[in-house]
Write a protein that holds these residues in place. Structure first.
Motif, PDB file in Angstrom:
ATOM      1  N   GLU A 285      26.671  48.002  75.422  1.00 11.00           N
ATOM      2  CA  GLU A 285      27.533  48.452  73.216  1.00 11.00           C
ATOM      3  C   GLU A 285      26.562  48.198  72.749  1.00 11.00           C
ATOM      4  OE1 GLU A 285      31.055  49.869  71.017  1.00 11.00           O
ATOM      5  OE2 GLU A 285      31.130  48.378  72.157  1.00 11.00           O
ATOM      6  N   THR A 286      25.404  49.749  71.881  1.00 10.59           N
ATOM      7  CA  THR A 286      24.119  49.572  71.624  1.00 10.59           C
ATOM      8  C   THR A 286      24.456  50.132  69.933  1.00 10.59           C
ATOM      9  OG1 THR A 286      22.777  49.580  73.085  1.00 10.59           O
ATOM     10  CG2 THR A 286      22.222  49.720  70.968  1.00 10.59           C
ATOM     11  N   LEU A 287      24.976  49.193  68.925  1.00 12.87           N
ATOM     12  CA  LEU A 287      24.755  49.509  67.461  1.00 12.87           C
ATOM     13  C   LEU A 287      23.889  50.958  66.951  1.00 12.87           C
ATOM     14  CD1 LEU A 287      26.463  48.786  65.122  1.00 12.87           C
ATOM     15  CD2 LEU A 287      24.707  47.006  64.207  1.00 12.87           C
ATOM     16  N   LEU A 288      24.891  52.142  66.763  1.00 11.73           N
ATOM     17  CA  LEU A 288      24.032  53.001  66.233  1.00 11.73           C
ATOM     18  C   LEU A 288      23.455  53.142  64.522  1.00 11.73           C
ATOM     19  CD1 LEU A 288      24.839  55.890  68.319  1.00 11.73           C
ATOM     20  CD2 LEU A 288      23.012  54.497  68.699  1.00 11.73           C
ATOM     21  N   TRP A 289      24.519  52.577  64.302  1.00  7.75           N
ATOM     22  CA  TRP A 289      24.958  52.475  62.516  1.00  7.75           C
ATOM     23  C   TRP A 289      24.679  52.047  62.335  1.00  7.75           C
ATOM     24  CZ3 TRP A 289      28.346  54.277  58.902  1.00  7.75           C
ATOM     25  CH2 TRP A 289      27.812  54.339  58.257  1.00  7.75           C
ATOM     26  N   GLU A 290      25.105  50.876  61.040  1.00  3.43           N
ATOM     27  CA  GLU A 290      25.759  50.178  60.365  1.00  3.43           C
ATOM     28  C   GLU A 290      25.766  50.467  58.784  1.00  3.43           C
ATOM     29  OE1 GLU A 290      27.412  45.305  59.367  1.00  3.43           O
ATOM     30  OE2 GLU A 290      25.642  45.982  60.688  1.00  3.43           O
ATOM     31  N   GLY A 291      27.201  50.058  58.042  1.00  8.09           N
ATOM     32  CA  GLY A 291      26.521  51.096  56.627  1.00  8.09           C
ATOM     33  C   GLY A 291      28.288  50.764  55.735  1.00  8.09           C
ATOM     34  N   ARG A 292      28.352  51.154  55.172  1.00  6.68           N
ATOM     35  CA  ARG A 292      30.107  50.970  54.028  1.00  6.68           C
ATOM     36  C   ARG A 292      30.049  51.716  53.212  1.00  6.68           C
ATOM     37  NH1 ARG A 292      27.858  46.273  50.182  1.00  6.68           N
ATOM     38  NH2 ARG A 292      26.031  45.380  51.467  1.00  6.68           N
ATOM     39  N   PRO A 293      31.457  51.913  52.285  1.00  4.65           N
ATOM     40  CA  PRO A 293      31.485  53.328  51.305  1.00  4.65           C
ATOM     41  C   PRO A 293      30.427  53.027  50.000  1.00  4.65           C
ATOM     42  CG  PRO A 293      33.716  52.257  51.977  1.00  4.65           C
ATOM     43  CD  PRO A 293      32.179  50.898  52.394  1.00  4.65           C
ATOM     44  N   ALA A 294      29.827  54.392  49.578  1.00  3.80           N
ATOM     45  CA  ALA A 294      29.138  54.088  48.315  1.00  3.80           C
ATOM     46  C   ALA A 294      30.283  53.730  47.238  1.00  3.80           C
ATOM     47  CB  ALA A 294      28.318  55.557  48.785  1.00  3.80           C
ATOM     48  N   PRO A 295      29.907  52.850  46.766  1.00  5.54           N
ATOM     49  CA  PRO A 295      30.397  52.624  45.016  1.00  5.54           C
ATOM     50  C   PRO A 295      30.346  53.390  44.126  1.00  5.54           C
ATOM     51  CG  PRO A 295      28.219  50.786  45.515  1.00  5.54           C
ATOM     52  CD  PRO A 295      28.065  52.226  46.386  1.00  5.54           C
TER      53      PRO A 295
ATOM     54  N   MET B 154      20.934  44.715  54.578  1.00  6.64           N
ATOM     55  CA  MET B 154      22.525  44.126  54.868  1.00  6.64           C
ATOM     56  C   MET B 154      22.721  44.110  55.318  1.00  6.64           C
ATOM     57  SD  MET B 154      25.027  48.003  55.951  1.00  6.64           S
ATOM     58  CE  MET B 154      23.754  48.449  54.453  1.00  6.64           C
ATOM     59  N   THR B 155      23.285  42.769  55.379  1.00  7.31           N
ATOM     60  CA  THR B 155      23.331  41.446  56.425  1.00  7.31           C
ATOM     61  C   THR B 155      24.779  41.883  57.838  1.00  7.31           C
ATOM     62  OG1 THR B 155      25.809  41.055  55.324  1.00  7.31           O
ATOM     63  CG2 THR B 155      23.491  40.613  54.680  1.00  7.31           C
ATOM     64  N   ALA B 156      24.142  42.226  58.327  1.00  3.38           N
ATOM     65  CA  ALA B 156      24.763  42.176  60.123  1.00  3.38           C
ATOM     66  C   ALA B 156      26.198  41.673  59.883  1.00  3.38           C
ATOM     67  CB  ALA B 156      23.673  41.693  61.547  1.00  3.38           C
ATOM     68  N   ILE B 157      26.939  41.958  60.680  1.00  5.29           N
ATOM     69  CA  ILE B 157      28.418  42.077  60.688  1.00  5.29           C
ATOM     70  C   ILE B 157      28.533  42.256  61.987  1.00  5.29           C
ATOM     71  CG2 ILE B 157      30.867  42.381  60.228  1.00  5.29           C
ATOM     72  CD1 ILE B 157      29.309  43.984  57.484  1.00  5.29           C
ATOM     73  N   PRO B 158      29.570  40.622  62.778  1.00  3.30           N
ATOM     74  CA  PRO B 158      29.916  40.383  64.552  1.00  3.30           C
ATOM     75  C   PRO B 158      30.616  41.188  64.275  1.00  3.30           C
ATOM     76  CG  PRO B 158      30.702  38.339  62.689  1.00  3.30           C
ATOM     77  CD  PRO B 158      29.532  39.494  61.553  1.00  3.30           C
ATOM     78  N   PHE B 159      30.521  42.308  64.463  1.00  2.00           N
ATOM     79  CA  PHE B 159      31.676  43.619  65.357  1.00  2.00           C
ATOM     80  C   PHE B 159      32.075  42.991  66.687  1.00  2.00           C
ATOM     81  CE2 PHE B 159      30.609  46.511  61.938  1.00  2.00           C
ATOM     82  CZ  PHE B 159      31.764  46.622  61.440  1.00  2.00           C
ATOM     83  N   PRO B 160      32.948  42.873  67.202  1.00  2.00           N
ATOM     84  CA  PRO B 160      33.133  42.880  69.044  1.00  2.00           C
ATOM     85  C   PRO B 160      32.544  44.006  69.771  1.00  2.00           C
ATOM     86  CG  PRO B 160      34.906  43.502  68.008  1.00  2.00           C
ATOM     87  CD  PRO B 160      33.802  43.732  66.792  1.00  2.00           C
TER      88      PRO B 160
END
Length: 184
Positions: free
Chosen positions: A12-22, A1-7
């Protein structure tokens, strides 16, 4: 999964990143809308093509005008029916492409790209009400709810969160951990 630049804010530390299951989620609701929209689609198609057919047989200008009116009258019904019948299929195919979620040590982020881009940030505090809604293929974690009044004065609850994610239980526990750390 590609990292998305969240502001993210400093610290602040990123704990989880995801998307809806197709896929096709909430089948009951989707099927109800599709069955409800089918008559609109069929009637819209019938009226539209009846108008086009009458246009080819129009003997006068007034007959042609009535035929064009008939065809135009069918278009809104055709559009509404198409939206209700075909919309769930389009949403099932595109949601995982255009929606991204992130959970950090302070907030939950919902990033929507595509035709109507938006970024929504929901702070995680000890008082944040959580709800885990298990599904057959994917789970939903609701973490923000607000009451809104409509034009009639009736109030309804609007929920926001991570919809149709594969790791729902894991994310739910991560949010609980963030809440506990924030409460200390």
């Amino acid at each position: 999964m590609t990292a998305i630049p969240f502001p993210l804010r400093p610290g602040e530390t990123l704990l989880w990143e995801g998307r809806p299951a197709p896929g096709f989620h909430q089948r009951g609701k989707r099927l109800f809308l599709m069955v409800f929209g089918l008559p609109f689609l069929l009637i819209g198609l019938a009226v539209f093509f009846l108008g086009l057919h009458r246009l080819t047989e129009a003997a006068s200008t007034s007959d042609a005008g009535l035929a064009v009116f008939f065809a135009a009258f069918g278009l809104p019904f055709l559009g509404l029916g198409g939206f209700l019948v075909l919309g769930p299929f389009v949403e099932a195919r595109t949601a995982s492409r255009y929606i991204r979620y992130a959970l950090t040590t302070r907030a939950a982020y919902v990033l929507r790209s595509g035709p109507f881009p938006s970024l929504k940030v929901y702070p995680i505090v000890p008082a944040t009400a959580l709800e885990l809604e298990p599904g057959r293929l994917a789970d939903t974690v609701w973490l923000h709810a607000r009451l809104e009044r409509d034009s009639d004065g009736d109030s309804g609850t609007i929920k926001s969160g991570f919809e149709n994610i594969a790791e729902g239980e894991k994310v739910f526990h991560l949010i609980r951990d963030v809440q506990e750390r924030a409460g200390q």
